[in-house]
Design a protein around this motif. Structure first.
Motif, PDB file in Angstrom:
ATOM      1  N   MET A 202       0.830  -1.205   0.000  1.00 64.71           N
ATOM      2  CA  MET A 202       0.000   0.000   0.000  1.00 64.71           C
ATOM      3  C   MET A 202       0.867   1.258   0.000  1.00 64.71           C
ATOM      4  N   VAL A 203       1.948   1.220   0.756  1.00 64.64           N
ATOM      5  CA  VAL A 203       2.858   2.368   0.797  1.00 64.64           C
ATOM      6  C   VAL A 203       3.495   2.576  -0.570  1.00 64.64           C
ATOM      7  N   GLU A 204       3.850   1.484  -1.223  1.00 69.87           N
ATOM      8  CA  GLU A 204       4.425   1.586  -2.565  1.00 69.87           C
ATOM      9  C   GLU A 204       3.454   2.249  -3.533  1.00 69.87           C
ATOM     10  N   ARG A 205       2.162   2.040  -3.294  1.00 70.04           N
ATOM     11  CA  ARG A 205       1.142   2.657  -4.148  1.00 70.04           C
ATOM     12  C   ARG A 205       0.726   4.034  -3.624  1.00 70.04           C
ATOM     13  N   LYS A 206       1.482   4.516  -2.619  1.00 70.72           N
ATOM     14  CA  LYS A 206       1.289   5.866  -2.057  1.00 70.72           C
ATOM     15  C   LYS A 206      -0.082   6.048  -1.403  1.00 70.72           C
ATOM     16  N   ALA A 207      -0.595   4.973  -0.800  1.00 70.16           N
ATOM     17  CA  ALA A 207      -1.841   5.070  -0.034  1.00 70.16           C
ATOM     18  C   ALA A 207      -1.540   5.619   1.357  1.00 70.16           C
ATOM     19  N   ARG A 208      -2.560   6.191   1.973  1.00 61.22           N
ATOM     20  CA  ARG A 208      -2.439   6.723   3.331  1.00 61.22           C
ATOM     21  C   ARG A 208      -3.071   5.724   4.292  1.00 61.22           C
ATOM     22  N   ILE A 209      -2.288   5.273   5.276  1.00 59.72           N
ATOM     23  CA  ILE A 209      -2.715   4.169   6.132  1.00 59.72           C
ATOM     24  C   ILE A 209      -3.164   4.664   7.501  1.00 59.72           C
ATOM     25  N   VAL A 210      -4.334   4.174   7.913  1.00 58.70           N
ATOM     26  CA  VAL A 210      -4.814   4.330   9.286  1.00 58.70           C
ATOM     27  C   VAL A 210      -4.746   2.945   9.929  1.00 58.70           C
ATOM     28  N   LEU A 211      -3.986   2.822  10.996  1.00 58.50           N
ATOM     29  CA  LEU A 211      -3.805   1.528  11.664  1.00 58.50           C
ATOM     30  C   LEU A 211      -4.531   1.514  12.998  1.00 58.50           C
ATOM     31  N   ILE A 212      -5.407   0.520  13.175  1.00 63.56           N
ATOM     32  CA  ILE A 212      -6.058   0.280  14.463  1.00 63.56           C
ATOM     33  C   ILE A 212      -5.437  -0.999  15.005  1.00 63.56           C
ATOM     34  N   THR A 213      -4.737  -0.891  16.125  1.00 60.61           N
ATOM     35  CA  THR A 213      -3.905  -1.996  16.596  1.00 60.61           C
ATOM     36  C   THR A 213      -3.965  -2.078  18.120  1.00 60.61           C
ATOM     37  N   ASP A 214      -2.994  -2.763  18.719  1.00 58.84           N
ATOM     38  CA  ASP A 214      -2.943  -2.907  20.175  1.00 58.84           C
ATOM     39  C   ASP A 214      -1.827  -2.032  20.744  1.00 58.84           C
ATOM     40  N   PRO A 215      -1.630  -2.019  22.070  1.00 57.47           N
ATOM     41  CA  PRO A 215      -0.608  -1.144  22.654  1.00 57.47           C
ATOM     42  C   PRO A 215       0.818  -1.463  22.223  1.00 57.47           C
ATOM     43  N   TRP A 216       1.058  -2.682  21.728  1.00 50.46           N
ATOM     44  CA  TRP A 216       2.413  -3.049  21.308  1.00 50.46           C
ATOM     45  C   TRP A 216       2.679  -2.652  19.865  1.00 50.46           C
ATOM     46  N   LEU A 217       1.655  -2.320  19.134  1.00 50.54           N
ATOM     47  CA  LEU A 217       1.713  -1.778  17.779  1.00 50.54           C
ATOM     48  C   LEU A 217       2.185  -2.796  16.734  1.00 50.54           C
ATOM     49  N   SER A 218       1.319  -3.059  15.786  1.00 60.35           N
ATOM     50  CA  SER A 218       1.655  -3.883  14.636  1.00 60.35           C
ATOM     51  C   SER A 218       2.815  -3.254  13.869  1.00 60.35           C
ATOM     52  N   PRO A 219       3.648  -4.065  13.202  1.00 62.59           N
ATOM     53  CA  PRO A 219       4.720  -3.503  12.368  1.00 62.59           C
ATOM     54  C   PRO A 219       4.213  -2.550  11.290  1.00 62.59           C
ATOM     55  N   ILE A 220       2.924  -2.628  10.975  1.00 62.41           N
ATOM     56  CA  ILE A 220       2.353  -1.707   9.987  1.00 62.41           C
ATOM     57  C   ILE A 220       2.477  -0.260  10.467  1.00 62.41           C
ATOM     58  N   ALA A 221       2.658  -0.067  11.777  1.00 63.30           N
ATOM     59  CA  ALA A 221       2.775   1.286  12.343  1.00 63.30           C
ATOM     60  C   ALA A 221       3.914   2.067  11.699  1.00 63.30           C
ATOM     61  N   ARG A 222       4.949   1.360  11.230  1.00 61.20           N
ATOM     62  CA  ARG A 222       6.087   2.042  10.611  1.00 61.20           C
ATOM     63  C   ARG A 222       5.666   2.809   9.357  1.00 61.20           C
ATOM     64  N   SER A 223       4.590   2.354   8.722  1.00 62.51           N
ATOM     65  CA  SER A 223       4.157   2.958   7.456  1.00 62.51           C
ATOM     66  C   SER A 223       2.883   3.781   7.584  1.00 62.51           C
ATOM     67  N   ALA A 224       2.297   3.835   8.780  1.00 60.16           N
ATOM     68  CA  ALA A 224       0.978   4.435   8.954  1.00 60.16           C
ATOM     69  C   ALA A 224       1.040   5.948   9.136  1.00 60.16           C
ATOM     70  N   ARG A 225       0.045   6.644   8.571  1.00 56.61           N
ATOM     71  CA  ARG A 225      -0.129   8.072   8.828  1.00 56.61           C
ATOM     72  C   ARG A 225      -0.696   8.292  10.230  1.00 56.61           C
ATOM     73  N   VAL A 226      -1.632   7.408  10.610  1.00 55.31           N
ATOM     74  CA  VAL A 226      -2.304   7.522  11.901  1.00 55.31           C
ATOM     75  C   VAL A 226      -2.310   6.146  12.571  1.00 55.31           C
TER      76      VAL A 226
END
Length: 281
Positions: A202-226
């Motif tokens: 998704m990042v390669e396609r320049k999408a803006r990511i909103v991540l809903i995760t837990d307190p330890w944070l999914s690795p997707i957090a590295r690429s998320a806007r929010v």
């Protein structure tokens, strides 16, 4: 809060040098936090005293204490449902229903404190952008929440899609993702490698990511806007998804209010379609 969550929450208040340490820590979590003070300072381009001030600002009396809590965070993050079942033991609460609901209420309260209002509003702003499509997807247990959220958003705004089907079809669905599109990910421990890879695509396609995760944070957090962290640990065998659902509903309500006029027009059209297709009409 987990240390990673504490660091994220403190980002906006940190002095410049300490903010560099926070960024280095978040980008290289958890390994850099388990290294020496000198290694963390070198990676961030700061000094050892700055690292110590950063740790003290988070509420720790020493760097070893910081690392001890960090190791506990990582261990908790990696626990499987089987391991949690062994650690919690047999149910002894009486009445059990009351204890379960008390745990849920505590999770909701902790999540409310963990999610900065600014991040929540940033997510709502992205979801309210009708010029961009909105895509939603979740993991093994959380995809039902992603589907639920998509079903509501589809009524109040156009171009909402739920990434469905098997993982082998996700790349096909990527064809419809355009630069600037918004993608909502639900991903909690134990994080799914296929979701993480999809986030990278998704990042390669320049999408803006909103991540809903837990307190330890999914690795997707590295690429998320929010990033919106929800408390899921209910001190029992299975994690709780109640806070995730509550946050999803809060986002739906906020976006509905933000798009009030256009949302009402779409809802009215839907009502007209419904009534016009009733038998005898």
């Amino acid at each position: 809060m987990a240390i990673r969550e504490q660091v994220q929450a403190a980002l906006g208040t940190l002095p410049g040098a300490e903010k560099k340490i926070a960024h280095a820590f978040l980008a290289n979590y958890p390994s850099i936090g388990l290294s020496t003070i000198a290694e963390l300072a070198a990676l961030a381009g700061t000094s050892a005293p700055t690292v110590l001030r950063f740790v003290a600002r988070l509420g720790f009396e020493s760097y070893p204490e910081f690392q001890r809590v960090l190791r506990n965070d990582v261990q908790a993050q990696l626990m499987s449902p089987l391991e949690r079942a062994r650690s919690t033991g047999p149910a002894t609460e009486n009445p059990a229903l009351k204890a379960s609901f008390a745990s849920i209420a505590a999770n909701l309260d902790a999540t409310l404190k963990a999610v900065p209002e600014s991040e929540f509003e940033a997510a709502c702003e992205l979801l309210s952008d009708q010029k961009s499509a909105c895509h939603l997807i979740g993991g093994r247990f959380t995809d039902t929440i992603a589907s639920y959220m998509a079903a509501h958003l589809r009524i109040i705004r156009p171009n909402v899609r739920h990434f469905g089907g098997q993982t082998s079809t996700w790349r096909d669905q990527l064809l419809d993702v355009r630069p600037g599109d918004v993608v909502v990910f639900f991903d909690i421990r134990r994080y799914q490698s296929d979701l993480v890879r999809l986030g990278e695509l998704m990042v390669e396609r320049k999408a803006r990511i909103v991540l809903i995760t837990d307190p330890w944070l999914s690795p997707i957090a590295r690429s998320a806007r929010v990033v919106l962290p929800c408390v899921v640990d209910a001190n029992r065998t299975w994690d709780s998804s109640i806070a995730l659902m509550a946050l999803a509903e809060a986002l739906i309500d906020r976006v509905s209010r933000s798009l009030s006029e256009s949302a009402r027009a779409r809802m009215q059209t839907l009502e007209d379609i419904h009534w016009n297709n009733l038998p005898g009409r």
